[in-house]
Enzyme design. Sequence first.
Site, PDB file in Angstrom:
ATOM      1  CG  ASN A 163      -2.307   6.191  -0.435  1.00  0.00           C
ATOM      2  OD1 ASN A 163      -2.230   7.307  -0.363  1.00  0.00           O
ATOM      3  ND2 ASN A 163      -3.087   5.430  -1.052  1.00  0.00           N
ATOM      4  CG  ASP A 202      -4.762  -6.014   9.134  1.00  0.00           C
ATOM      5  OD1 ASP A 202      -4.786  -6.073   8.093  1.00  0.00           O
ATOM      6  OD2 ASP A 202      -5.552  -6.524   9.672  1.00  0.00           O
ATOM      7  CG  ASN A 222      -1.814   1.110   1.532  1.00  0.00           C
ATOM      8  OD1 ASN A 222      -1.249   2.917   0.678  1.00  0.00           O
ATOM      9  ND2 ASN A 222      -2.691   1.142   1.751  1.00  0.00           N
ATOM     10  CG  HIS A 272      -5.259   4.898  12.021  1.00  0.00           C
ATOM     11  ND1 HIS A 272      -5.755   6.363  11.916  1.00  0.00           N
ATOM     12  CD2 HIS A 272      -5.271   3.903  11.200  1.00  0.00           C
ATOM     13  CE1 HIS A 272      -5.856   5.928  10.330  1.00  0.00           C
ATOM     14  NE2 HIS A 272      -5.463   4.915   9.620  1.00  0.00           N
TER      15      HIS A 272
HETATM   16  P1  ITT Z   1      -1.506  -4.143   3.470  1.00  0.00           P
HETATM   17  O1  ITT Z   1      -0.687  -4.323   1.849  1.00  0.00           O
HETATM   18  O2  ITT Z   1      -0.738  -3.535   3.809  1.00  0.00           O
HETATM   19  O3  ITT Z   1      -2.642  -4.691   3.623  1.00  0.00           O
HETATM   20  P2  ITT Z   1      -4.189  -2.818   3.066  1.00  0.00           P
HETATM   21  O4  ITT Z   1      -4.324  -1.870   1.690  1.00  0.00           O
HETATM   22  O5  ITT Z   1      -5.032  -4.154   2.569  1.00  0.00           O
HETATM   23  O6  ITT Z   1      -2.482  -2.897   2.822  1.00  0.00           O
HETATM   24  P3  ITT Z   1      -5.329  -3.083   5.669  1.00  0.00           P
HETATM   25  O7  ITT Z   1      -5.829  -4.211   5.325  1.00  0.00           O
HETATM   26  O8  ITT Z   1      -4.465  -2.670   6.916  1.00  0.00           O
HETATM   27  O9  ITT Z   1      -4.406  -2.315   4.130  1.00  0.00           O
HETATM   28  O10 ITT Z   1      -7.017  -1.866   5.485  1.00  0.00           O
HETATM   29  C1  ITT Z   1      -8.138  -2.139   5.845  1.00  0.00           C
HETATM   30  C2  ITT Z   1      -8.467  -1.082   4.989  1.00  0.00           C
HETATM   31  O11 ITT Z   1      -9.230  -0.140   5.741  1.00  0.00           O
HETATM   32  C3  ITT Z   1      -8.575  -1.154   3.887  1.00  0.00           C
HETATM   33  O12 ITT Z   1      -9.175  -1.011   2.735  1.00  0.00           O
HETATM   34  C4  ITT Z   1      -7.699   0.924   4.086  1.00  0.00           C
HETATM   35  O13 ITT Z   1      -7.675   1.314   2.816  1.00  0.00           O
HETATM   36  C5  ITT Z   1      -8.442   1.118   5.231  1.00  0.00           C
HETATM   37  N1  ITT Z   1      -7.329   1.663   5.532  1.00  0.00           N
HETATM   38  C6  ITT Z   1      -6.196   1.875   6.222  1.00  0.00           C
HETATM   39  N2  ITT Z   1      -5.444   2.936   6.889  1.00  0.00           N
HETATM   40  C7  ITT Z   1      -6.558   3.709   7.028  1.00  0.00           C
HETATM   41  C8  ITT Z   1      -5.994   5.514   6.686  1.00  0.00           C
HETATM   42  O14 ITT Z   1      -5.027   5.749   7.028  1.00  0.00           O
HETATM   43  N3  ITT Z   1      -6.583   5.640   6.631  1.00  0.00           N
HETATM   44  C9  ITT Z   1      -8.182   5.624   5.598  1.00  0.00           C
HETATM   45  N4  ITT Z   1      -8.665   4.371   5.120  1.00  0.00           N
HETATM   46  C10 ITT Z   1      -7.619   3.594   5.670  1.00  0.00           C
END
Ligand code: ITT
Length: 198
Positions: free
Chosen positions: A11, A76, A9, A184
Amino acid sequence: MNLLFASSNKNKIKEIQALLPANIILLGLSDINFTQDIAETASTIEGNAKLKAEFIWDYLSKHPTEIKIDAVFADDSGLEVEALNWAPGVYSARYAGEPKNDEANNKKLLAELKLQTKRNAQFKTVIAFIKQNDHQEFTGIIKGTIAYEPRGTNGFGYDPLFIPQGYRSTFAELDFETKNSISHRGIAVKKLVEYLSL
Ligand code: ITT
């Protein structure tokens, strides 16, 4: 120190990079040519963070890299909404189904909360860190509320819908530095940095 972040990811990588001191070199999965998707099969945010970090640590032991990796970590994250019994939580990424899609997730969240005035929520990040036999976990939580419509274009994921406590703007309306200083993820990363500088 060369620290490998087990995530694709972009971002998240950008947010974390901005919080690390210069003596920590952050590498991503593309730097070690890792292109697989790590299945997030755990039933908790903590479990998935550990699973991703352990998977990559194990992978490195079997596939030595040119660049020496000193430690790995995974993040996560999830959005927990009280009126939805703290959903989507660990299922935040695929809330609206496969393939994961931020816009569809935001639409579903707004639909689920349509007639709901109780809109408090929290974002949670768990970072799982591994360096040899040292396994650590760092958690960051920010409380807030869910907006009635998407606002703002910064950030990613649920940022257009999340209004952090003490602000009127959504995360997507705040600038990068402001979100990162209170989020967070920012809280969890600061705990990691503190641990690494002990
Ligand atoms: P990984 O490769 O790190 O697993 P991911 O995009 O699958 O990346 P997560 O499972 O941790 O990331 O994210 C769970 C969801 O929460 C996902 O839809 C993200 O877009 C959202 N999310 C995570 N961090 C966020 C943030 O800081 N602001 C807004 N949405 C967030």
